[in-house]
Design an enzyme around this catalytic site. Structure first.
Site, PDB file in Angstrom:
ATOM      1  N   ASP A 147     -11.029 -12.863   7.365  1.00  0.00           N
ATOM      2  CA  ASP A 147      -9.688 -12.598   7.820  1.00  0.00           C
ATOM      3  C   ASP A 147      -9.688 -11.525   8.724  1.00  0.00           C
ATOM      4  OD1 ASP A 147      -7.000 -12.591   8.330  1.00  0.00           O
ATOM      5  OD2 ASP A 147      -6.306 -11.701   6.572  1.00  0.00           O
ATOM      6  N   VAL A 157       0.870  -1.255   0.139  1.00  0.00           N
ATOM      7  CA  VAL A 157       0.082   0.146   0.064  1.00  0.00           C
ATOM      8  C   VAL A 157       0.742   1.249   0.087  1.00  0.00           C
ATOM      9  CG1 VAL A 157      -1.887   1.206   1.253  1.00  0.00           C
ATOM     10  CG2 VAL A 157      -1.807  -1.308   1.193  1.00  0.00           C
TER      11      VAL A 157
END
Length: 642
Positions: free
Chosen positions: A559, A446
């Site tokens: 998750d 990211v």
């Protein structure tokens, strides 16, 4: 005779007074030269006569009193006519010229007196001599004027002689006689050589003229009639015998005076910018003016002049300007005249064959230029075409076709907010610089970026994935495009034109919950109070409830963990990272897939059955709750012994 001696004594006394005045006037310091544009207020003409500096009319317009010109109204001419007078010598000016390369002194022509004898009724029978007033004494001490060798003494009349005198003695003279034996035609055509007219050259070594005396040499004065004598320039001297009454009626003769301007004072000469020269030395065409030494009447002085190819006034700063020889008649013939400083050049005229050669050269150059431009254009076209094909291949490889299929399957419920170009995202992230990395996870890296409109975004660049994992990426795009909840990270758009797929999210500034709970640093100065922890737990529960029940298609995150819980500027929880998420239909209770999630957060039943349900997400949420309450990590070596 006694009367003549008395008159000579009077002249000597007058000359002495004039000499003292000249000495006083010559002691003044030479002022600096004016600029060629500084004397625009000075009148530089009078009665059609040009008055160049150092001469001038009015205060501060002339160098000193010797050069003062007074513009008077004429009493003999038409009404309102003005005539220029030299103030010091009280003589009317005919014209003034500046020094040049041919003549190193300036010239001023004045109207001199005409001495006559027997030309009026009162003196027609007089036998005594007549002398002009001493108004030609222009060569005293301090005077810049002198009689040039272009002047001569002329006498017209019969039985008389003319004598030119200075302060000491007679300088020269001539005598004429008349013979009755010559016919009228012979008299008219005869030269001024002694018959009824005589002339004599003036020696330069004796220039101080007091006056001109006419004496009768004939025993019968009344018979001889009128006689005149005068100094004049040779150009104005009579070529043929003329009646003396005509000169007497005219009242003046044109006398040529030379004048010099002593610029030996360096304070005056240096600002002129003229080159110091010696006689017969050469100068550059860029030298506008020159100054050189000259010698006259026992005195050496320096005089300046505009060089060949220049015109103007050398005694003014920048007074000499270039002559454009190409404006008037020039010697270039059929050639082309090109003006240059101080000179000109003749360029050969281009003939028709030469024109054809020039045209041919131009056409060839144009052809080469067009060929090069064509090659460049073709190169850019091929490069653009290659980029388009490459982007299409990337789009296809990155699941673009699969995304289109998903859009069709979801009946158009997927609302993509924006499709970004690869160029735009490279610019936003400084070409995906490592300095812009916010974090790295199992699905990719990211980067922090800023769009052209100034909006801060998080750009997720997925890791290189095979075709088998491309479904996971498209799955995340489809899922996030369906979600619109304040506690779930919003997807702003995606880019499929790059080598690896890229997603663009809203930027969440305060990092993830894991760092706030377990990493102590100066940047983590926000206090995680029980109220804050409770609020975060409620917000996570709300996000899971939305995904499991309120979404158009139930979504399993698979998750849920503290590293996937981000905190915005107000420390509100935002659920992120949907890379392993799955959506299920009403008829489908579970999906059989590979093991997904993170150890410590995974449902134990999932290991046994490999069936992931909404209860699996709830179990992971329970682990997050324990982590919020205890501040302990799910897996810790400290608890292994327990």
């Amino acid at each position: 005779m006694k009367k003549t001696k008395t008159y000579q004594v009077f002249c000597i006394a007058a000359l002495s007074v004039l000499t003292l005045q000249l000495i006083n006037g010559s002691s003044a310091a030479t002022p600096p030269p004016p600029n060629s544009n500084s004397s625009t207020s000075c009148n530089r003409a009078c009665g059609g006569v040009s008055i160049p500096f150092p001469f001038g009319i009015g205060k501060d317009c002339y160098l000193n009193g010797w050069y003062e010109v007074i513009c008077n109204t004429s009493t003999s001419g038409s009404s309102g006519t003005t005539v220029p007078f030299l103030s010091r010598i009280n003589s009317e000016v005919v014209n003034i010229s500046l020094p040049d390369g041919k003549k190193l002194y300036g010239v001023v022509h004045i109207k001199g007196p005409v001495t006559s004898l027997g030309c009026s009724s009162s003196s027609s029978s007089s036998q005594v001599s007549e002398m002009s007033l001493p108004n030609l004494n222009v060569t005293g001490r301090g005077s810049p004027y002198f009689l040039t060798d272009e002047n001569c003494l002329v006498m017209v009349g019969c039985g008389t002689k003319a004598l030119m005198k200075d302060i000491e003695s007679e300088i020269l003279g001539c005598e004429s006689s008349c013979e009755d034996s010559k016919s009228s035609e012979e008299v008219t055509n005869s030269k001024c050589d002694g018959y009824k007219c005589c002339q004599a050259r003036i020696p330069l070594e004796r220039p101080q003229v007091i006056g001109i005396n006419i004496e009768n040499t004939s025993a019968t004065r009344g018979k001889e009639g009128c006689s005149v004598a005068f100094l004049t320039n040779k150009r104005y001297a009579p070529m043929n015998v003329t009646e003396p009454e005509q000169f007497h009626a005219g009242g003046y003769a044109v006398v040529e005076l030379g004048w010099y301007f002593d610029t030996s004072d360096s304070r005056y000469r240096n600002p002129l910018g003229c080159r110091n020269m010696t006689r017969y030395s050469s100068y550059s065409s860029f030298d506008k003016c020159s100054c050189e030494y000259d010698y006259f009447s026992g005195m050496s002085y320096r005089i300046c002049y505009c060089n060949y190819g220049y015109t103007g006034n050398p005694y003014l700063r920048h007074g000499c300007i270039d002559i454009d020889e190409c404006e008037g008649h020039h010697n270039c013939g059929e050639g082309t005249c090109v003006n240059m400083p101080g000179t000109h050049s003749c360029e050969p005229k281009i003939t028709k064959p030469e024109k054809a050669s020039v045209l041919q050269g131009v056409l060839i150059s144009l052809g080469v230029l067009l060929f090069v431009l064509g090659i460049l254009g073709l190169y850019k076209f091929i490069k653009k075409r290659t980029r388009i094909i490459r982007n299409k291949n990337f789009f296809k490889r990155n699941g673009g076709l699969l995304l289109k299929q998903q859009l069709i399957t979801k009946n158009g419920n997927v609302d993509m907010s924006r499709i970004f170009s690869s160029k735009e995202l490279k610019k936003a992230t400084d070409n995906f610089s490592m300095n812009r990395v916010l974090g790295q996870g199992g699905q990719g890296t990211v980067y922090k970026g800023m769009l052209a409109e100034g909006r801060i975004v998080a750009v997720k660049r997925s890791k290189v994935v095979g075709e088998g994992k491309m479904e996971e990426f498209i799955n995340e795009v489809v899922l996030l495009s369906q979600i619109n909840h304040r506690n779930i990270v919003k997807l702003l758009g995606c880019c499929l034109e790059t080598e690896v797929p890229v997603l663009v999210y809203e930027y969440i500034p305060n990092g993830d919950l894991f760092k706030r709970l377990h990493e102590k640093s100066e940047s983590n100065d926000y206090t995680m109070t029980w109220e804050v922890r409770l609020r975060i737990a409620i917000e996570i529960a709300g996000a899971l409830s939305y995904m499991h029940s309120a979404a158009s298609i139930p979504i399993y995150h698979r998750d849920i963990k503290t590293t996937n819980i981000l905190l915005d500027e107000k420390y509100r929880a935002k659920v992120s990272d949907f890379g392993t998420s799955r959506s299920i239909t009403i008829a489908q209770t579970h999906l059989t897939t590979l093991v997904a999630g993170t150890f410590g957060y995974m449902d134990p039943e999932y290991f046994l059955s490999s069936q992931y349900t909404d209860k699996s997400d709830v179990y992971s949420f329970g682990v997050v709750l324990v982590e919020l309450i205890t501040g302990e990590k799910p897996l810790s070596r400290k608890r292994i012994g327990n």
